[in-house]
Design a protein around this motif. Structure first.
Motif, mmCIF file in Angstrom:
data_model
loop_
_atom_site.group_PDB
_atom_site.id
_atom_site.type_symbol
_atom_site.label_atom_id
_atom_site.label_comp_id
_atom_site.label_asym_id
_atom_site.label_seq_id
_atom_site.Cartn_x
_atom_site.Cartn_y
_atom_site.Cartn_z
ATOM 1 N N ARG A 236 0.721 -1.342 0.185
ATOM 2 C CA ARG A 236 -0.036 0.369 -0.363
ATOM 3 C C ARG A 236 0.661 1.260 -0.114
ATOM 4 N N GLU A 237 2.180 1.427 0.608
ATOM 5 C CA GLU A 237 2.814 2.170 0.578
ATOM 6 C C GLU A 237 3.097 3.049 -0.584
ATOM 7 N N ALA A 238 3.369 2.186 -1.448
ATOM 8 C CA ALA A 238 3.456 2.900 -2.901
ATOM 9 C C ALA A 238 2.447 3.342 -3.121
ATOM 10 N N VAL A 239 1.142 3.411 -3.174
ATOM 11 C CA VAL A 239 0.101 4.075 -3.410
ATOM 12 C C VAL A 239 0.442 5.518 -3.649
ATOM 13 N N MET A 240 1.209 6.159 -2.539
ATOM 14 C CA MET A 240 1.426 7.611 -1.624
ATOM 15 C C MET A 240 2.431 7.909 -3.235
ATOM 16 N N ASP A 241 2.718 7.334 -3.889
ATOM 17 C CA ASP A 241 3.993 8.370 -4.700
ATOM 18 C C ASP A 241 2.930 8.116 -6.171
ATOM 19 N N ARG A 242 1.778 7.967 -6.023
ATOM 20 C CA ARG A 242 1.263 7.692 -7.969
ATOM 21 C C ARG A 242 -0.023 7.874 -8.118
ATOM 22 N N GLN A 243 -0.660 8.730 -8.935
ATOM 23 C CA GLN A 243 -2.028 8.920 -9.352
ATOM 24 C C GLN A 243 -2.327 7.896 -10.147
ATOM 25 N N VAL A 244 -3.083 6.378 -9.263
ATOM 26 C CA VAL A 244 -3.811 5.629 -9.351
ATOM 27 C C VAL A 244 -4.808 5.800 -10.350
ATOM 28 N N THR A 245 -5.283 5.080 -11.507
ATOM 29 C CA THR A 245 -7.166 5.467 -11.650
ATOM 30 C C THR A 245 -7.576 5.005 -10.734
ATOM 31 N N ARG A 246 -9.362 4.954 -10.740
ATOM 32 C CA ARG A 246 -9.319 5.358 -8.467
ATOM 33 C C ARG A 246 -10.862 6.125 -9.551
ATOM 34 N N PRO B 92 -4.178 11.416 0.462
ATOM 35 C CA PRO B 92 -3.909 10.496 1.424
ATOM 36 C C PRO B 92 -3.044 11.032 2.361
ATOM 37 N N ALA B 93 -3.167 10.714 3.564
ATOM 38 C CA ALA B 93 -1.896 11.426 5.019
ATOM 39 C C ALA B 93 -1.095 10.471 4.497
ATOM 40 N N ARG B 94 0.257 10.842 4.106
ATOM 41 C CA ARG B 94 1.622 10.070 4.736
ATOM 42 C C ARG B 94 1.472 9.482 6.160
ATOM 43 N N GLY B 95 2.021 8.176 6.377
ATOM 44 C CA GLY B 95 2.310 7.401 8.000
ATOM 45 C C GLY B 95 0.474 7.404 8.012
ATOM 46 N N ALA B 96 -0.575 6.895 7.274
ATOM 47 C CA ALA B 96 -1.962 6.937 7.938
ATOM 48 C C ALA B 96 -1.338 4.934 7.596
ATOM 49 N N VAL B 97 -2.310 4.502 8.579
ATOM 50 C CA VAL B 97 -2.891 3.013 8.542
ATOM 51 C C VAL B 97 -2.990 2.469 7.352
ATOM 52 N N GLY B 98 -4.325 3.441 6.841
ATOM 53 C CA GLY B 98 -4.783 2.236 5.543
ATOM 54 C C GLY B 98 -3.501 2.449 4.197
ATOM 55 N N PHE B 99 -2.162 3.052 4.756
ATOM 56 C CA PHE B 99 -1.513 3.633 3.199
ATOM 57 C C PHE B 99 -0.059 2.921 3.671
ATOM 58 N N ASP C 54 2.690 -0.336 5.538
ATOM 59 C CA ASP C 54 2.849 -1.726 4.733
ATOM 60 C C ASP C 54 3.614 -2.516 5.951
ATOM 61 N N PRO C 55 3.842 -3.693 6.551
ATOM 62 C CA PRO C 55 4.194 -4.413 7.546
ATOM 63 C C PRO C 55 5.732 -3.674 7.727
ATOM 64 N N PRO C 56 6.536 -4.181 9.120
ATOM 65 C CA PRO C 56 5.820 -3.489 10.228
ATOM 66 C C PRO C 56 5.068 -3.131 10.540
ATOM 67 N N ASP C 57 5.754 -2.169 10.152
ATOM 68 C CA ASP C 57 4.426 -0.584 11.024
ATOM 69 C C ASP C 57 3.397 -0.745 10.881
ATOM 70 N N HIS C 58 3.142 -1.197 10.079
ATOM 71 C CA HIS C 58 0.883 -1.433 10.035
ATOM 72 C C HIS C 58 0.734 -2.194 11.089
ATOM 73 N N VAL D 57 -14.785 0.436 -6.762
ATOM 74 C CA VAL D 57 -13.491 -0.764 -5.173
ATOM 75 C C VAL D 57 -13.088 0.272 -4.296
ATOM 76 N N GLY D 58 -12.109 -0.178 -4.364
ATOM 77 C CA GLY D 58 -11.178 1.192 -2.628
ATOM 78 C C GLY D 58 -10.317 1.860 -2.923
ATOM 79 N N LEU D 59 -9.150 1.518 -1.979
ATOM 80 C CA LEU D 59 -8.149 1.621 -2.474
ATOM 81 C C LEU D 59 -7.351 0.487 -2.994
ATOM 82 N N SER D 60 -6.206 0.920 -4.325
ATOM 83 C CA SER D 60 -5.437 -0.033 -4.830
ATOM 84 C C SER D 60 -4.185 -0.631 -3.574
ATOM 85 N N ARG D 61 -3.562 -1.388 -4.405
ATOM 86 C CA ARG D 61 -2.140 -1.729 -3.752
ATOM 87 C C ARG D 61 -0.801 -1.551 -4.907
ATOM 88 N N ILE D 62 0.109 -1.768 -4.876
ATOM 89 C CA ILE D 62 0.998 -2.158 -5.618
ATOM 90 C C ILE D 62 2.186 -3.295 -6.185
#
Length: 403
Positions: free
Chosen positions: A70-80, A87-94, A96-100, A290-295
Protein backbone atom coordinates in the motif's frame (compact mmCIF):
# COMPACT_ATOMS: atom_id res chain seq x y z
CA UNK A 1 7.54 -16.42 -21.15
CA UNK A 2 7.32 -12.62 -20.92
CA UNK A 3 5.97 -12.47 -24.48
CA UNK A 4 3.35 -15.13 -23.75
CA UNK A 5 2.01 -13.20 -20.78
CA UNK A 6 2.08 -9.97 -22.79
CA UNK A 7 -0.05 -11.51 -25.55
CA UNK A 8 -2.56 -12.71 -22.91
CA UNK A 9 -3.15 -9.25 -21.46
CA UNK A 10 -6.87 -8.43 -21.48
CA UNK A 11 -8.14 -5.14 -22.89
CA UNK A 12 -8.65 -2.16 -20.58
CA UNK A 13 -12.32 -1.75 -19.69
CA UNK A 14 -13.75 1.68 -18.85
CA UNK A 15 -15.65 1.54 -15.56
CA UNK A 16 -17.85 4.67 -15.34
CA UNK A 17 -19.07 3.99 -11.76
CA UNK A 18 -22.62 5.33 -12.07
CA UNK A 19 -25.18 5.63 -9.29
CA UNK A 20 -27.25 2.46 -9.07
CA UNK A 21 -30.81 2.12 -7.75
CA UNK A 22 -31.33 0.45 -4.39
CA UNK A 23 -29.12 -2.58 -3.86
CA UNK A 24 -28.69 -3.39 -7.54
CA UNK A 25 -25.38 -5.12 -8.23
CA UNK A 26 -23.08 -3.20 -10.57
CA UNK A 27 -23.67 -4.58 -14.10
CA UNK A 28 -20.16 -3.57 -15.21
CA UNK A 29 -18.66 -5.55 -12.34
CA UNK A 30 -20.85 -8.50 -13.32
CA UNK A 31 -19.40 -8.37 -16.84
CA UNK A 32 -15.86 -8.09 -15.53
CA UNK A 33 -16.41 -11.14 -13.32
CA UNK A 34 -17.56 -13.11 -16.38
CA UNK A 35 -14.61 -11.98 -18.48
CA UNK A 36 -12.02 -13.48 -16.22
CA UNK A 37 -10.54 -13.78 -12.77
CA UNK A 38 -8.10 -10.94 -13.58
CA UNK A 39 -9.05 -8.06 -15.89
CA UNK A 40 -7.89 -4.49 -16.48
CA UNK A 41 -9.94 -1.39 -15.70
CA UNK A 42 -9.83 2.36 -16.01
CA UNK A 43 -11.84 4.33 -13.43
CA UNK A 44 -13.15 7.93 -13.73
CA UNK A 45 -10.28 9.64 -11.89
CA UNK A 46 -6.53 9.25 -11.55
CA UNK A 47 -4.32 8.02 -14.37
CA UNK A 48 -3.74 4.89 -16.44
CA UNK A 49 -5.23 1.50 -15.75
CA UNK A 50 -5.14 -1.11 -12.98
CA UNK A 51 -5.61 -4.84 -12.64
CA UNK A 52 -8.89 -5.98 -11.08
CA UNK A 53 -9.04 -9.29 -9.19
CA UNK A 54 -12.53 -10.71 -8.63
CA UNK A 55 -12.42 -14.39 -7.56
CA UNK A 56 -12.66 -15.22 -3.86
CA UNK A 57 -9.41 -17.19 -3.58
CA UNK A 58 -7.44 -14.64 -5.63
CA UNK A 59 -8.82 -11.72 -3.60
CA UNK A 60 -7.72 -13.43 -0.38
CA UNK A 61 -4.31 -14.18 -1.86
CA UNK A 62 -3.62 -10.63 -3.05
CA UNK A 63 -4.80 -8.98 0.17
CA UNK A 64 -2.67 -11.29 2.32
CA UNK A 65 0.47 -11.34 0.14
CA UNK A 66 3.36 -8.98 1.12
CA UNK A 67 4.32 -8.76 -2.57
CA UNK A 68 1.40 -6.32 -2.93
CA UNK A 69 1.94 -3.12 -0.92
CA UNK A 70 0.00 0.00 0.00
CA UNK A 71 2.81 2.47 0.77
CA UNK A 72 3.83 2.74 -2.89
CA UNK A 73 0.36 4.11 -3.73
CA UNK A 74 1.33 7.36 -1.99
CA UNK A 75 3.58 8.40 -4.88
CA UNK A 76 1.27 7.35 -7.71
CA UNK A 77 -1.77 8.78 -9.48
CA UNK A 78 -3.47 5.38 -9.77
CA UNK A 79 -6.74 5.22 -11.69
CA UNK A 80 -9.49 5.52 -9.06
CA UNK A 81 -13.15 6.28 -8.45
CA UNK A 82 -12.57 8.99 -5.80
CA UNK A 83 -12.36 12.52 -7.24
CA UNK A 84 -10.56 13.88 -4.17
CA UNK A 85 -7.65 11.72 -3.08
CA UNK A 86 -5.29 13.25 -0.53
CA UNK A 87 -3.77 10.31 1.38
CA UNK A 88 -1.91 11.20 4.56
CA UNK A 89 1.59 9.81 4.64
CA UNK A 90 1.87 7.45 7.59
CA UNK A 91 -1.88 6.75 7.70
CA UNK A 92 -2.56 3.14 8.65
CA UNK A 93 -4.38 2.45 5.37
CA UNK A 94 -1.18 3.21 3.47
CA UNK A 95 1.30 1.40 5.69
CA UNK A 96 2.87 -1.98 5.09
CA UNK A 97 4.21 -4.33 7.79
CA UNK A 98 6.00 -3.97 10.13
CA UNK A 99 4.78 -0.39 10.70
CA UNK A 100 1.20 -1.35 9.90
CA UNK A 101 1.35 -4.26 12.35
CA UNK A 102 2.84 -2.05 15.08
CA UNK A 103 0.11 0.56 14.73
CA UNK A 104 -2.79 -1.91 14.58
CA UNK A 105 -1.44 -3.72 17.63
CA UNK A 106 -1.85 -0.59 19.75
CA UNK A 107 -5.67 -0.78 19.64
CA UNK A 108 -6.21 -4.51 19.04
CA UNK A 109 -7.55 -5.12 22.55
CA UNK A 110 -10.54 -2.82 21.94
CA UNK A 111 -11.71 -4.89 18.98
CA UNK A 112 -11.43 -8.40 20.45
CA UNK A 113 -14.55 -10.30 21.50
CA UNK A 114 -13.97 -9.09 25.07
CA UNK A 115 -13.47 -5.50 23.96
CA UNK A 116 -16.66 -5.49 21.91
CA UNK A 117 -18.67 -7.22 24.65
CA UNK A 118 -17.61 -4.38 26.96
CA UNK A 119 -19.92 -2.00 25.07
CA UNK A 120 -22.81 -4.39 24.33
CA UNK A 121 -25.17 -3.44 27.17
CA UNK A 122 -24.48 0.29 26.88
CA UNK A 123 -25.06 0.02 23.12
CA UNK A 124 -28.36 -1.77 23.64
CA UNK A 125 -29.43 0.91 26.08
CA UNK A 126 -28.56 3.74 23.69
CA UNK A 127 -30.46 1.97 20.91
CA UNK A 128 -33.55 1.53 23.09
CA UNK A 129 -33.48 5.27 23.85
CA UNK A 130 -33.40 6.11 20.13
CA UNK A 131 -36.27 3.72 19.30
CA UNK A 132 -38.24 5.09 22.29
CA UNK A 133 -37.85 8.63 20.97
CA UNK A 134 -38.94 7.63 17.49
CA UNK A 135 -42.03 5.72 18.64
CA UNK A 136 -43.05 8.48 21.05
CA UNK A 137 -42.88 11.03 18.23
CA UNK A 138 -45.14 8.73 16.21
CA UNK A 139 -45.21 7.79 12.55
CA UNK A 140 -44.14 8.53 9.93
CA UNK A 141 -40.42 8.73 10.63
CA UNK A 142 -37.08 8.61 8.87
CA UNK A 143 -35.48 5.45 10.26
CA UNK A 144 -32.07 6.63 9.08
CA UNK A 145 -32.24 9.99 10.84
CA UNK A 146 -33.92 8.65 13.97
CA UNK A 147 -31.93 5.44 14.55
CA UNK A 148 -29.54 4.21 11.88
CA UNK A 149 -27.41 7.34 11.76
CA UNK A 150 -27.04 8.31 15.45
CA UNK A 151 -26.67 4.75 16.76
CA UNK A 152 -23.31 3.82 15.15
CA UNK A 153 -21.92 7.25 16.07
CA UNK A 154 -22.87 6.69 19.71
CA UNK A 155 -21.46 3.14 19.77
CA UNK A 156 -18.19 4.14 18.12
CA UNK A 157 -17.96 7.07 20.52
CA UNK A 158 -18.37 4.62 23.42
CA UNK A 159 -15.66 2.30 22.06
CA UNK A 160 -13.37 5.23 21.22
CA UNK A 161 -13.78 6.80 24.66
CA UNK A 162 -15.21 10.02 23.27
CA UNK A 163 -17.28 12.00 25.84
CA UNK A 164 -20.94 12.31 24.90
CA UNK A 165 -20.53 16.06 24.42
CA UNK A 166 -18.04 15.52 21.60
CA UNK A 167 -19.95 12.97 19.55
CA UNK A 168 -22.15 15.39 17.63
CA UNK A 169 -19.11 17.27 16.34
CA UNK A 170 -17.46 14.00 15.27
CA UNK A 171 -20.61 12.99 13.40
CA UNK A 172 -20.72 16.37 11.62
CA UNK A 173 -17.06 16.20 10.64
CA UNK A 174 -17.46 12.64 9.38
CA UNK A 175 -20.39 13.56 7.14
CA UNK A 176 -18.42 16.46 5.66
CA UNK A 177 -15.43 14.20 5.01
CA UNK A 178 -17.55 11.55 3.29
CA UNK A 179 -19.98 13.84 1.45
CA UNK A 180 -19.57 14.00 -2.34
CA UNK A 181 -21.45 17.33 -2.46
CA UNK A 182 -18.57 19.38 -1.03
CA UNK A 183 -15.21 20.20 -2.58
CA UNK A 184 -11.94 18.79 -1.29
CA UNK A 185 -11.21 21.82 0.89
CA UNK A 186 -14.35 21.32 2.99
CA UNK A 187 -13.51 17.67 3.61
CA UNK A 188 -9.88 18.40 4.42
CA UNK A 189 -10.86 21.16 6.85
CA UNK A 190 -13.26 18.80 8.64
CA UNK A 191 -10.54 16.14 8.75
CA UNK A 192 -8.14 18.66 10.25
CA UNK A 193 -10.64 19.64 12.95
CA UNK A 194 -11.31 16.00 13.80
CA UNK A 195 -7.56 15.37 13.95
CA UNK A 196 -7.10 18.29 16.35
CA UNK A 197 -9.89 16.91 18.55
CA UNK A 198 -8.30 13.45 18.76
CA UNK A 199 -4.84 14.91 19.31
CA UNK A 200 -6.15 16.66 22.43
CA UNK A 201 -8.12 13.60 23.59
CA UNK A 202 -5.29 11.10 23.10
CA UNK A 203 -2.73 13.48 24.53
CA UNK A 204 -4.58 13.57 27.84
CA UNK A 205 -4.57 9.79 28.29
CA UNK A 206 -0.92 8.76 28.38
CA UNK A 207 -1.36 7.36 31.91
CA UNK A 208 -4.86 5.96 31.44
CA UNK A 209 -5.90 2.49 32.51
CA UNK A 210 -9.03 2.63 30.34
CA UNK A 211 -9.91 0.01 27.73
CA UNK A 212 -11.27 2.47 25.15
CA UNK A 213 -9.39 3.26 21.93
CA UNK A 214 -8.32 6.78 22.94
CA UNK A 215 -6.84 5.44 26.18
CA UNK A 216 -5.01 2.60 24.43
CA UNK A 217 -3.60 5.07 21.91
CA UNK A 218 -2.63 7.50 24.65
CA UNK A 219 -0.71 4.82 26.52
CA UNK A 220 1.00 3.62 23.33
CA UNK A 221 2.10 7.19 22.54
CA UNK A 222 3.30 7.65 26.14
CA UNK A 223 5.46 4.53 25.77
CA UNK A 224 6.87 5.74 22.43
CA UNK A 225 5.41 2.68 20.68
CA UNK A 226 3.65 4.93 18.18
CA UNK A 227 3.74 8.66 17.45
CA UNK A 228 0.91 11.06 18.27
CA UNK A 229 0.49 11.67 14.53
CA UNK A 230 0.06 7.93 13.93
CA UNK A 231 -2.40 7.66 16.82
CA UNK A 232 -4.50 10.54 15.50
CA UNK A 233 -4.54 9.13 11.97
CA UNK A 234 -5.76 5.77 13.26
CA UNK A 235 -8.41 7.35 15.47
CA UNK A 236 -9.75 9.41 12.56
CA UNK A 237 -9.88 6.34 10.30
CA UNK A 238 -11.74 4.28 12.91
CA UNK A 239 -14.23 7.05 13.63
CA UNK A 240 -15.01 7.57 9.95
CA UNK A 241 -15.24 3.82 9.36
CA UNK A 242 -17.88 3.54 12.07
CA UNK A 243 -20.31 5.38 9.81
CA UNK A 244 -20.34 2.41 7.42
CA UNK A 245 -22.86 0.71 9.72
CA UNK A 246 -25.39 3.45 8.90
CA UNK A 247 -25.21 2.62 5.21
CA UNK A 248 -25.08 -1.16 5.62
CA UNK A 249 -27.99 -1.22 8.06
CA UNK A 250 -29.91 1.16 5.79
CA UNK A 251 -29.56 -1.34 2.95
CA UNK A 252 -30.46 -4.20 5.31
CA UNK A 253 -33.72 -2.61 6.40
CA UNK A 254 -34.53 -1.49 2.87
CA UNK A 255 -34.25 -5.15 1.86
CA UNK A 256 -36.26 -6.43 4.81
CA UNK A 257 -39.02 -3.88 4.17
CA UNK A 258 -39.18 -4.59 0.43
CA UNK A 259 -39.00 -8.36 0.96
CA UNK A 260 -41.33 -8.80 3.95
CA UNK A 261 -41.03 -12.58 3.85
CA UNK A 262 -37.41 -12.18 5.00
CA UNK A 263 -38.42 -9.94 7.89
CA UNK A 264 -41.20 -12.30 8.95
CA UNK A 265 -38.83 -15.25 9.04
CA UNK A 266 -36.46 -13.31 11.29
CA UNK A 267 -39.32 -12.35 13.58
CA UNK A 268 -40.44 -15.96 13.89
CA UNK A 269 -36.91 -17.43 14.19
CA UNK A 270 -34.85 -15.09 16.42
CA UNK A 271 -32.04 -17.64 16.74
CA UNK A 272 -31.46 -17.30 13.00
CA UNK A 273 -30.63 -13.60 13.18
CA UNK A 274 -26.82 -13.72 13.62
CA UNK A 275 -26.48 -15.99 10.60
CA UNK A 276 -28.97 -13.87 8.64
CA UNK A 277 -27.04 -10.69 9.39
CA UNK A 278 -23.88 -12.36 8.11
CA UNK A 279 -25.67 -13.34 4.90
CA UNK A 280 -27.00 -9.83 4.44
CA UNK A 281 -23.48 -8.46 4.96
CA UNK A 282 -22.28 -10.81 2.23
CA UNK A 283 -25.03 -9.92 -0.22
CA UNK A 284 -25.27 -6.14 0.21
CA UNK A 285 -23.21 -4.13 -2.31
CA UNK A 286 -21.84 -1.77 0.31
CA UNK A 287 -19.77 0.43 -1.97
CA UNK A 288 -19.46 1.69 -5.52
CA UNK A 289 -16.63 0.23 -7.60
CA UNK A 290 -13.52 -0.57 -5.51
CA UNK A 291 -11.63 0.82 -2.53
CA UNK A 292 -7.90 1.43 -2.18
CA UNK A 293 -5.43 -0.08 -4.62
CA UNK A 294 -2.18 -1.92 -4.01
CA UNK A 295 1.06 -1.87 -5.98
CA UNK A 296 2.86 -5.06 -7.03
CA UNK A 297 6.33 -4.91 -5.48
CA UNK A 298 7.63 -7.68 -7.75
CA UNK A 299 6.33 -9.78 -10.63
CA UNK A 300 3.46 -12.00 -9.43
CA UNK A 301 1.39 -14.56 -11.34
CA UNK A 302 -2.34 -14.57 -10.54
CA UNK A 303 -4.03 -17.42 -12.35
CA UNK A 304 -2.56 -17.23 -15.87
CA UNK A 305 -1.88 -13.48 -15.76
CA UNK A 306 1.48 -11.98 -14.89
CA UNK A 307 1.23 -8.80 -12.88
CA UNK A 308 4.44 -6.81 -13.26
CA UNK A 309 6.30 -5.01 -10.49
CA UNK A 310 4.91 -1.48 -10.27
CA UNK A 311 1.45 -2.39 -11.61
CA UNK A 312 -1.57 -1.12 -9.67
CA UNK A 313 -3.97 -3.82 -8.46
CA UNK A 314 -7.51 -3.63 -7.11
CA UNK A 315 -9.50 -6.41 -5.48
CA UNK A 316 -13.30 -6.47 -5.43
CA UNK A 317 -14.73 -7.79 -2.18
CA UNK A 318 -18.21 -7.44 -3.71
CA UNK A 319 -17.25 -9.76 -6.55
CA UNK A 320 -15.55 -12.21 -4.19
CA UNK A 321 -18.76 -12.38 -2.16
CA UNK A 322 -20.65 -13.45 -5.30
CA UNK A 323 -18.14 -16.11 -6.42
CA UNK A 324 -20.27 -19.16 -7.34
CA UNK A 325 -17.33 -21.48 -6.61
CA UNK A 326 -17.61 -20.50 -2.94
CA UNK A 327 -21.24 -19.37 -2.57
CA UNK A 328 -23.79 -21.57 -4.38
CA UNK A 329 -26.52 -19.47 -5.99
CA UNK A 330 -24.60 -16.34 -4.91
CA UNK A 331 -27.19 -13.78 -6.04
CA UNK A 332 -29.83 -15.22 -3.70
CA UNK A 333 -30.20 -14.27 -0.03
CA UNK A 334 -30.03 -17.56 1.87
CA UNK A 335 -30.32 -17.25 5.65
CA UNK A 336 -29.38 -20.93 5.96
CA UNK A 337 -26.06 -20.47 4.14
CA UNK A 338 -23.27 -22.18 6.04
CA UNK A 339 -20.37 -21.84 5.97
CA UNK A 340 -20.30 -18.21 4.87
CA UNK A 341 -16.67 -17.10 4.42
CA UNK A 342 -17.54 -13.66 3.04
CA UNK A 343 -14.95 -10.91 2.88
CA UNK A 344 -17.19 -7.91 3.54
CA UNK A 345 -14.76 -6.68 6.18
CA UNK A 346 -11.75 -7.27 3.97
CA UNK A 347 -9.00 -9.82 4.41
CA UNK A 348 -5.34 -9.90 5.33
CA UNK A 349 -3.47 -7.24 7.34
CA UNK A 350 -5.77 -4.43 6.19
CA UNK A 351 -9.05 -6.14 7.15
CA UNK A 352 -11.47 -3.88 9.00
CA UNK A 353 -10.64 -4.08 12.72
CA UNK A 354 -14.21 -3.15 13.64
CA UNK A 355 -15.87 -6.08 11.86
CA UNK A 356 -16.94 -7.73 15.10
CA UNK A 357 -18.35 -4.43 16.37
CA UNK A 358 -20.27 -3.90 13.11
CA UNK A 359 -21.83 -7.36 13.47
CA UNK A 360 -22.86 -6.57 17.03
CA UNK A 361 -24.47 -3.27 15.99
CA UNK A 362 -26.30 -4.91 13.07
CA UNK A 363 -27.65 -7.70 15.27
CA UNK A 364 -28.80 -5.24 17.94
CA UNK A 365 -30.53 -3.12 15.29
CA UNK A 366 -32.34 -6.11 13.78
CA UNK A 367 -33.48 -7.24 17.25
CA UNK A 368 -34.73 -3.82 18.32
CA UNK A 369 -36.46 -2.77 15.12
CA UNK A 370 -38.11 -6.09 14.25
CA UNK A 371 -39.27 -6.89 17.79
CA UNK A 372 -40.42 -3.44 18.85
CA UNK A 373 -42.04 -2.40 15.57
CA UNK A 374 -43.89 -5.49 14.25
CA UNK A 375 -45.99 -3.35 11.89
CA UNK A 376 -43.03 -1.48 10.38
CA UNK A 377 -43.32 -0.77 6.66
CA UNK A 378 -42.11 1.75 4.13
CA UNK A 379 -44.02 5.03 4.10
CA UNK A 380 -43.30 5.52 0.39
CA UNK A 381 -43.17 3.20 -2.62
CA UNK A 382 -39.87 1.24 -2.68
CA UNK A 383 -38.69 3.06 -5.80
CA UNK A 384 -39.11 6.41 -4.03
CA UNK A 385 -36.62 5.63 -1.27
CA UNK A 386 -33.77 8.05 -2.02
CA UNK A 387 -30.32 6.47 -2.24
CA UNK A 388 -27.09 8.45 -2.01
CA UNK A 389 -25.79 9.99 -5.23
CA UNK A 390 -22.15 10.29 -6.17
CA UNK A 391 -21.00 8.60 -2.97
CA UNK A 392 -18.33 5.94 -2.67
CA UNK A 393 -20.32 4.14 0.05
CA UNK A 394 -23.82 3.04 -0.90
CA UNK A 395 -26.93 3.35 1.23
CA UNK A 396 -30.28 5.15 1.55
CA UNK A 397 -30.16 8.89 2.08
CA UNK A 398 -33.28 8.42 4.17
CA UNK A 399 -35.62 5.54 4.94
CA UNK A 400 -39.21 6.81 5.37
CA UNK A 401 -41.21 4.35 7.48
CA UNK A 402 -44.50 4.03 9.28
CA UNK A 403 -46.03 1.43 11.62
Amino acid sequence: MREAFSRAMPPVREWPVVDLPGSEFDPVLTELMREGPVTRVSLPDGEGWAWLVTRHDDVRMVTDDPRFGREAVMDRQVTRSAPHFVPARGAVGFLDPPDHTRLRRSVAAAFTARGVERVRERSRGMLDELVDAMTEAGPPADLTEAVLSPFPVAVMGELMGVPAAGRHALHTWTRLILSPSHDAEVGERAKGEMSDYFADLVGLRSDSTGEDVASLLGVAVGRDEITLEEAVGLAVLLQIGGEAVTNNSGQMFHLLLTRPELAERLRSEPALRPRAVDELLRWIPHRNAVGLSRIALEDVDVKDVRIRAGDAVYVSYLAANRDPAVFPDPDSIDFDRSPNPHVSFGFGPHHCPAGMLARLESELLVDAVLDRLPGLKLAVPPEDVPFKKGALIRGPESLPVTW
